[in-house]
Design a protein around this motif. Structure first.
Motif, PDB file in Angstrom:
ATOM      1  N   GLU A 130       0.863  -1.182   0.000  1.00 22.22           N
ATOM      2  CA  GLU A 130       0.000   0.000   0.000  1.00 22.22           C
ATOM      3  C   GLU A 130       0.901   1.233   0.000  1.00 22.22           C
ATOM      4  OE1 GLU A 130      -3.273  -0.512  -0.205  1.00 22.22           O
ATOM      5  OE2 GLU A 130      -3.806   1.602  -0.155  1.00 22.22           O
ATOM      6  N   PRO A 131       0.740   2.120  -0.986  1.00 23.97           N
ATOM      7  CA  PRO A 131       1.649   3.276  -1.049  1.00 23.97           C
ATOM      8  C   PRO A 131       1.407   4.285   0.075  1.00 23.97           C
ATOM      9  CG  PRO A 131       0.281   3.082  -3.045  1.00 23.97           C
ATOM     10  CD  PRO A 131      -0.238   2.094  -2.059  1.00 23.97           C
ATOM     11  N   PHE A 132       2.318   5.252   0.202  1.00 24.31           N
ATOM     12  CA  PHE A 132       2.124   6.408   1.078  1.00 24.31           C
ATOM     13  C   PHE A 132       1.232   7.386   0.313  1.00 24.31           C
ATOM     14  CE2 PHE A 132       6.033   6.543   4.043  1.00 24.31           C
ATOM     15  CZ  PHE A 132       6.296   5.190   3.908  1.00 24.31           C
ATOM     16  N   PHE A 133       0.077   7.691   0.851  1.00 27.74           N
ATOM     17  CA  PHE A 133      -0.803   8.668   0.204  1.00 27.74           C
ATOM     18  C   PHE A 133      -0.604  10.040   0.830  1.00 27.74           C
ATOM     19  CE2 PHE A 133      -3.161   4.781  -0.831  1.00 27.74           C
ATOM     20  CZ  PHE A 133      -3.398   5.003  -2.180  1.00 27.74           C
ATOM     21  N   ILE A 134      -0.574  11.062  -0.022  1.00 29.85           N
ATOM     22  CA  ILE A 134      -0.412  12.438   0.448  1.00 29.85           C
ATOM     23  C   ILE A 134      -1.695  13.204   0.184  1.00 29.85           C
ATOM     24  CG2 ILE A 134       1.057  14.497   0.341  1.00 29.85           C
ATOM     25  CD1 ILE A 134       2.631  11.920   0.982  1.00 29.85           C
ATOM     26  N   SER A 135      -2.038  14.094   1.118  1.00 26.78           N
ATOM     27  CA  SER A 135      -3.193  14.973   0.913  1.00 26.78           C
ATOM     28  C   SER A 135      -2.713  16.421   0.839  1.00 26.78           C
ATOM     29  CB  SER A 135      -4.169  14.838   2.091  1.00 26.78           C
ATOM     30  OG  SER A 135      -3.645  15.515   3.223  1.00 26.78           O
ATOM     31  N   ALA A 136      -3.626  17.285   0.420  1.00 28.09           N
ATOM     32  CA  ALA A 136      -3.289  18.718   0.368  1.00 28.09           C
ATOM     33  C   ALA A 136      -3.173  19.298   1.776  1.00 28.09           C
ATOM     34  CB  ALA A 136      -4.348  19.464  -0.430  1.00 28.09           C
ATOM     35  N   ALA A 137      -3.574  18.522   2.782  1.00 32.92           N
ATOM     36  CA  ALA A 137      -3.494  19.017   4.163  1.00 32.92           C
ATOM     37  C   ALA A 137      -2.171  18.661   4.839  1.00 32.92           C
ATOM     38  CB  ALA A 137      -4.666  18.462   4.975  1.00 32.92           C
ATOM     39  N   HIS A 138      -1.350  17.837   4.207  1.00 32.31           N
ATOM     40  CA  HIS A 138      -0.025  17.557   4.776  1.00 32.31           C
ATOM     41  C   HIS A 138       0.819  18.829   4.660  1.00 32.31           C
ATOM     42  CE1 HIS A 138      -1.137  13.252   4.348  1.00 32.31           C
ATOM     43  NE2 HIS A 138      -0.244  13.053   5.305  1.00 32.31           N
ATOM     44  N   ASP A 139       1.358  19.278   5.787  1.00 34.39           N
ATOM     45  CA  ASP A 139       2.096  20.540   5.767  1.00 34.39           C
ATOM     46  C   ASP A 139       3.491  20.344   6.376  1.00 34.39           C
ATOM     47  OD1 ASP A 139       1.623  20.252   8.448  1.00 34.39           O
ATOM     48  OD2 ASP A 139       0.195  21.897   8.607  1.00 34.39           O
ATOM     49  N   ASP A 140       4.195  21.452   6.531  1.00 31.02           N
ATOM     50  CA  ASP A 140       5.579  21.366   7.028  1.00 31.02           C
ATOM     51  C   ASP A 140       5.652  20.685   8.391  1.00 31.02           C
ATOM     52  OD1 ASP A 140       6.585  22.472   4.811  1.00 31.02           O
ATOM     53  OD2 ASP A 140       6.915  24.482   5.649  1.00 31.02           O
ATOM     54  N   SER A 141       4.661  20.953   9.242  1.00 30.92           N
ATOM     55  CA  SER A 141       4.738  20.337  10.574  1.00 30.92           C
ATOM     56  C   SER A 141       4.605  18.816  10.452  1.00 30.92           C
ATOM     57  CB  SER A 141       3.691  20.927  11.538  1.00 30.92           C
ATOM     58  OG  SER A 141       2.433  20.383  11.278  1.00 30.92           O
ATOM     59  N   CYS A 142       3.772  18.368   9.520  1.00 32.29           N
ATOM     60  CA  CYS A 142       3.655  16.910   9.298  1.00 32.29           C
ATOM     61  C   CYS A 142       4.982  16.360   8.778  1.00 32.29           C
ATOM     62  CB  CYS A 142       2.581  16.602   8.255  1.00 32.29           C
ATOM     63  SG  CYS A 142       0.918  17.084   8.710  1.00 32.29           S
ATOM     64  N   LEU A 143       5.585  17.095   7.857  1.00 36.29           N
ATOM     65  CA  LEU A 143       6.825  16.612   7.244  1.00 36.29           C
ATOM     66  C   LEU A 143       7.936  16.509   8.280  1.00 36.29           C
ATOM     67  CD1 LEU A 143       8.105  15.845   4.482  1.00 36.29           C
ATOM     68  CD2 LEU A 143       8.865  18.204   4.312  1.00 36.29           C
ATOM     69  N   ASN A 144       8.090  17.584   9.068  1.00 40.22           N
ATOM     70  CA  ASN A 144       9.168  17.580  10.068  1.00 40.22           C
ATOM     71  C   ASN A 144       8.962  16.448  11.077  1.00 40.22           C
ATOM     72  OD1 ASN A 144      10.279  19.734   8.800  1.00 40.22           O
ATOM     73  ND2 ASN A 144       9.285  21.267  10.095  1.00 40.22           N
ATOM     74  N   GLU A 145       7.711  16.317  11.518  1.00 37.13           N
ATOM     75  CA  GLU A 145       7.415  15.263  12.498  1.00 37.13           C
ATOM     76  C   GLU A 145       7.700  13.879  11.894  1.00 37.13           C
ATOM     77  OE1 GLU A 145       3.539  15.686  14.353  1.00 37.13           O
ATOM     78  OE2 GLU A 145       3.568  13.573  14.987  1.00 37.13           O
ATOM     79  N   THR A 146       7.306  13.715  10.631  1.00 33.11           N
ATOM     80  CA  THR A 146       7.505  12.410   9.975  1.00 33.11           C
ATOM     81  C   THR A 146       8.999  12.068   9.893  1.00 33.11           C
ATOM     82  OG1 THR A 146       5.533  12.795   8.644  1.00 33.11           O
ATOM     83  CG2 THR A 146       7.017  11.054   7.892  1.00 33.11           C
ATOM     84  N   LEU A 147       9.785  13.045   9.454  1.00 30.24           N
ATOM     85  CA  LEU A 147      11.203  12.746   9.250  1.00 30.24           C
ATOM     86  C   LEU A 147      11.906  12.477  10.574  1.00 30.24           C
ATOM     87  CD1 LEU A 147      12.031  15.217   6.330  1.00 30.24           C
ATOM     88  CD2 LEU A 147      11.513  12.775   6.215  1.00 30.24           C
ATOM     89  N   GLU A 148      11.531  13.263  11.576  1.00 34.39           N
ATOM     90  CA  GLU A 148      12.143  13.061  12.904  1.00 34.39           C
ATOM     91  C   GLU A 148      11.823  11.646  13.426  1.00 34.39           C
ATOM     92  OE1 GLU A 148      11.001  14.915  17.053  1.00 34.39           O
ATOM     93  OE2 GLU A 148      11.258  16.456  15.514  1.00 34.39           O
TER      94      GLU A 148
END
Ligand code: PLP
Length: 442
Positions: free
Chosen positions: A407-425
């Motif tokens: 199952e792929p990683f799905f992205i929405s238009a609501a994913h923002d920088d805070s989501c990205l930073n949290e994900t990478l950390e």
């Protein structure tokens, strides 16, 4: 968060739920067993909360639908307005034509549209339509494809791999209860292998109604069709009088405004949409060329149902499609997807983990192998167990990915920088954990 993570309430609820709901859920794919099945409180934007109060950055998005994010106020407002119709009336509304116009404007191959409620239903209607149009019975599917829960397509590739790494794939029905006689009605061929398709068509061609394909295998990590392959299958379908049916249930209105057909420059005869078109409201469509679609009717094939074009879902689809068509939502999704891939790749490469991405930034799969996968057999050869270990750790730290690497990683238009930073950390610490664990096992 990892050490404090608890899903005690979900575990307790499972024990109750399983007494009334088989597997404790309403769809087999939602059950992750007694200790891991999650029960949701609510979602908002790109985040989801479970009944224990854990919050997650969500990359499952309900298997794709929440393209604008959960509880998008513009879509929900439109859905509320759709309620004023009063419910399904067994008659049509003017809005059906408006939404069909929108879809025809977005997707080049579409002249006409019929609405249904789920991807499963749209695919069923499309297959029947192709059979009625061609007067033939057989269909061909691609290894690793998924097309919903109807009997004709509910077949998967059972895989075995020997010590030498050779893979054996065998078609099996997904679970019992699918009439075995249906196995005689179709063939499967690997993606990106036009010779194999031609071989089948040379033998069965006059009996084949339809080639059913996800151009990006959205249920096998997003393995992508190669451009030359698409040109070849288009011309093989023309040569043998076979309907080319592109299942865009996952890719539609997501990978481009005109779906995977626009992205990869291929024109279907029939295509199917669901998921992103309603931002989570249950609606789907079978669509295509006038010559084929216009045969739906008493002299041709049957399509419809009590809830087809339900006014609430239809109003939600009208708004969702307007937003996807007229704003930069898809560009934002794409940008986030690229940044996510780059960020994760940096972390993996820094630890020397061989990997490759497949799919489209808006729905991509990470494969732990050297080169991009070309077909389902390549997925079997990838180190999907490494993905599974990572996924379990990510979920426990508040990053909701699918436990199954297909199952792929799905992205929405609501994913923002805070989501990205949290994900990478959190990805970095999940990766460290899994690598340490592996090192200890050696
Ligand atoms: C490509 C494809 N087709 C059909 C379906 C079935 O759709 P639904 O679950 O809405 O019935 C899915 C579901 O994931 C899908 O990915």
């Amino acid at each position: 968060m990892a050490s404090a993570y608890s899903i005690k309430k979900s575990n307790a609820h499972y024990k109750q739920a399983v007494k009334r709901l088989p597997m404790g859920v309403s769809s087999n794919y939602r059950s992750w067993g007694p200790d891991q099945t999650l029960y949701v409180s609510h979602g908002k934007g790109a985040r989801l909360w479970d009944i224990d109060g854990n919050s997650y950055v969500d990359y499952r998005l309900g298997f794709g639908p929440a393209i604008l994010g959960y509880a998008d106020e513009r879509v929900d407002e439109a859905a509320r307005e759709g309620m004023s119709v009063g419910g399904p009336t067994a008659l049509s509304t003017e809005r059906e034509h408006a939404v069909a116009e929108r879809i025809a404007g977005m997707v080049r191959s579409v002249d006409m549209v019929r609405f249904a409620n789920s991807g499963t239903e749209a695919v069923m209607a499309g297959l029947r339509l192709a059979r009625s149009f061609t007067g033939r019975s057989r269909h061909i599917m691609i290894e690793g494809g998924y097309h919903g829960l109807s009997d004709g397509v509910l077949w998967e590739m059972h895989h075995e791999q020997n010590e030498a790494g050779d893979v054996n794939l065998e078609v099996q029905s997904e679970g019992r209860g699918v009439p075995t006689v249906l196995r005689t009605l179709f063939d499967t061929v690997p993606l990106n292998d036009p010779e194999k398709l031609e071989e089948v068509l040379r033998v069965e061609g006059n009996d084949v109604a339809v080639l059913l394909i996800e151009v990006i295998l959205g249920n096998a990590g997003g393995i992508v069709s190669e451009p030359g392959y698409l040109k070849r299958i288009r011309s093989l379908c023309d040569e043998y009088g076979v309907v080319l049916m592109v299942d865009e249930v996952k890719t539609g209105f997501r990978v481009a405004r005109g779906g995977v057909q626009e992205l990869m420059d291929v024109e279907a005869d029939i295509c199917t949409f669901a998921k992103a078109m309603g931002n989570g409201y249950p609606i789907s469509a079978v669509a295509g060329r006038e010559e084929i679609m216009s045969t739906i009717g008493p002299e041709g094939s049957a399509q419809g149902g009590t809830y087809a074009a339900h006014p609430v879902s239809l109003a939600a689809a009208e708004k969702t499609l307007q937003i996807l068509d007229e704003t930069d939502a898809l560009e934002k999704i794409n940008e986030y997807g690229v940044e996510l891939q780059q960020g994760i790749s940096q972390l993996l490469s820094a630890r020397g983990v061989t990997h490759t991405w497949s799919g489209h930034p808006s729905m991509s799969g990470v494969f732990f192998m050297e080169s991009a996968p070309r077909n389902y057999e390549d997925w079997v050869k990838s180190d999907y167990e490494f993905y599974e270990a990572l996924a379990a750790r990510l979920i426990g730290s508040g990053i909701l990915v699918e436990p199954d690497s297909r199952e792929p990683f799905f992205i929405s238009a609501a994913h923002d920088d805070s989501c990205l930073n949290e994900t990478l950390e959190k990805f970095e610490s999940a990766l460290s954990f899994v690598l340490d664990e592996r090192a200890q096992k050696k």
